[in-house]
Design an enzyme around this catalytic site. Structure first.
Site, PDB file in Angstrom:
ATOM      1  N   THR A  55       0.820  -1.221   0.000  1.00  0.00           N
ATOM      2  CA  THR A  55       0.000   0.000   0.000  1.00  0.00           C
ATOM      3  C   THR A  55       0.841   1.252   0.000  1.00  0.00           C
ATOM      4  OG1 THR A  55      -1.855  -1.051   1.076  1.00  0.00           O
ATOM      5  CG2 THR A  55      -1.675   1.313   1.388  1.00  0.00           C
ATOM      6  N   SER A  71       1.906  -7.761  -0.566  1.00  0.00           N
ATOM      7  CA  SER A  71       2.689  -8.694   0.264  1.00  0.00           C
ATOM      8  C   SER A  71       1.953  -9.995   0.585  1.00  0.00           C
ATOM      9  CB  SER A  71       3.126  -8.015   1.559  1.00  0.00           C
ATOM     10  OG  SER A  71       2.046  -7.879   2.456  1.00  0.00           O
ATOM     11  N   THR A 108       1.513  -4.352   4.172  1.00  0.00           N
ATOM     12  CA  THR A 108       1.287  -4.576   5.610  1.00  0.00           C
ATOM     13  C   THR A 108       0.782  -5.986   5.904  1.00  0.00           C
ATOM     14  OG1 THR A 108      -0.999  -3.769   5.463  1.00  0.00           O
ATOM     15  CG2 THR A 108       0.732  -2.151   5.995  1.00  0.00           C
TER      16      THR A 108
END
Ligand code: DAS
Length: 361
Positions: free
Chosen positions: A44, A91, A124
């Site tokens: 992000t 991720s 994250t």
């Protein structure tokens, strides 16, 4: 060594006092900015939404590292920074291959004299797994800081720019050396070992059950605690000697559960299974026989807890771990237990050694 250094400093100050060296030159020598490398992997913090009102609807892994650095010119006030684009992915798509490649790059950079600190920008979703893996495998005392953001840079009150500034300020600070891999989000400095994403839509998402280590405020680090578990230079795991990671999978415990998932993972080659158990890592009576059978076939069983936010799984409490030759994950959540179990299996296939490792790292 110390004596020659103090003689050098004395000579330097003497030279300045006698006017042989202009003060600003000598000062420049001692106030040279730290050299920080930023390794970008996506997420992000490199995301972009359609409008400023899109704080949760956006595309991750869009903005390249040079644009990321250019978007925060203040980084140059706290360090000499340069960037590398290692990956450009969300991720949740990280694999063991990504972990190995990233950690090897971090390790190589940490050995360079022109690198004082390293920042990794990361999505994250699995940031806590990568931070823990680096904490366990990169042998350096230089600061390594992993950072992400909960909102894309295009959103109102985006958090990425300040998170990145704080990460660079921390990586540039000698006070961050030797504290293991760190995570700077929402002005806090957390240990890469302890921190976990505990909320999925707010900037204060990253929390450590045992508390943060400190804060970054206006580019200054403020420390209140230091990690006690083994990490980096004190770790028996060295990324420079690891080229593959044994497969470890996670299965959730819940009401009406069954052994199917554990059996399927084992059949697919898992060398250890992380049981994300209810409460204190409890195991349904309908699953225990299957896990004992898998253990007898050589698959390791690690009991962790699906309960977030603190506490730890106690050995021989909910299950006779000694009798079953099982391992407990102690305070590690299931996703971190997967990382450590995989590394432990590069060292030993003995459950007692694996248990020692879970208690020390
Ligand atoms: N998909 C998420 C990730 O890349 C976006 C983020 O929160 O960074 O982890």
């Amino acid at each position: 060594m110390k004596r020659s250094l103090s003689r050098w400093l004395l000579a330097l100050s003497g030279a300045v006092a006698l006017g042989f060296l202009p003060a600003q030159h000598a000062l420049a020598q001692t106030t040279k900015k730290a050299q920080v490398v930023i390794l970008a992997t996506g997420g992000t913090i490199a995301g972009a939404g359609a409008s400023a009102a899109n704080s949760a609807t956006y595309q991750a892994a869009k903005v390249p590292v040079d644009k990321l650095l250019a978007s925060v010119p203040e980084l140059g006030n706290v360090a000499d920074v340069r960037g590398e684009q290692v990956f450009q992915i969300a991720s949740e798509s990280f694999t063991n291959a990504h972990l190995l490649q990233l950690a090897k790059r971090v390790s190589a950079l940490s050995k360079q004299k022109d690198v004082d600190g390293i920042v990794i920008t990361h999505g994250t979703d699995t940031l806590e797994e990568t931070a823990f893996f680096l904490n366990l495998t990169v042998h350096t005392t230089k600061p390594i800081v992993v950072v992400g953001s909960m909102r894309p840079g295009t959103a109102l009150s985006a958090d990425g720019a300040l998170n990145l500034y704080n990460a660079v300020a921390t990586a540039a600070s000698p006070t961050a050396a030797g504290k293991g891999v760190l995570v700077t989000m929402n002005d806090e400095i957390n240990s890469g070992r302890d921190v976990a994403k505990s909320v999925n839509v707010r900037p204060d998402a990253f929390k450590s059950a045992w508390g943060d280590l400190g804060m970054v405020v206006e580019g200054q680090t403020y420390w209140f605690r230091a990690p006690v578990k083994r990490h980096t230079v004190n770790s028996e795991f060295d990324i420079d000697q690891i080229d593959s990671l044994p497969q470890v999978d996670i299965a959730y415990g819940y009401g009406n559960t069954s052994p199917v998932a554990y059996q399927a993972f084992a059949a697919a080659g898992a060398k250890a299974l992380i049981h994300a158990g209810t409460g204190n890592g409890s195991v349904s009576k309908d699953v225990v026989p299957a896990l004992r059978e898998l253990r007898a076939k050589g698959v390791h069983i690690v009991r962790s807890s699906r309960v977030m936010g603190g506490g730890f799984v106690l050995r021989n409490a909910e299950q006779p771990d000694d009798q079953y030759d099982w391992v407990v994950a102690h305070d590690l959540n299931p996703q971190k237990a997967r990382i450590l179990a995989s590394l432990a299996l590069t060292k030993s296939n003995d459950a007692k050694v694996i248990q020692r490792i879970f208690m020390e790292y």
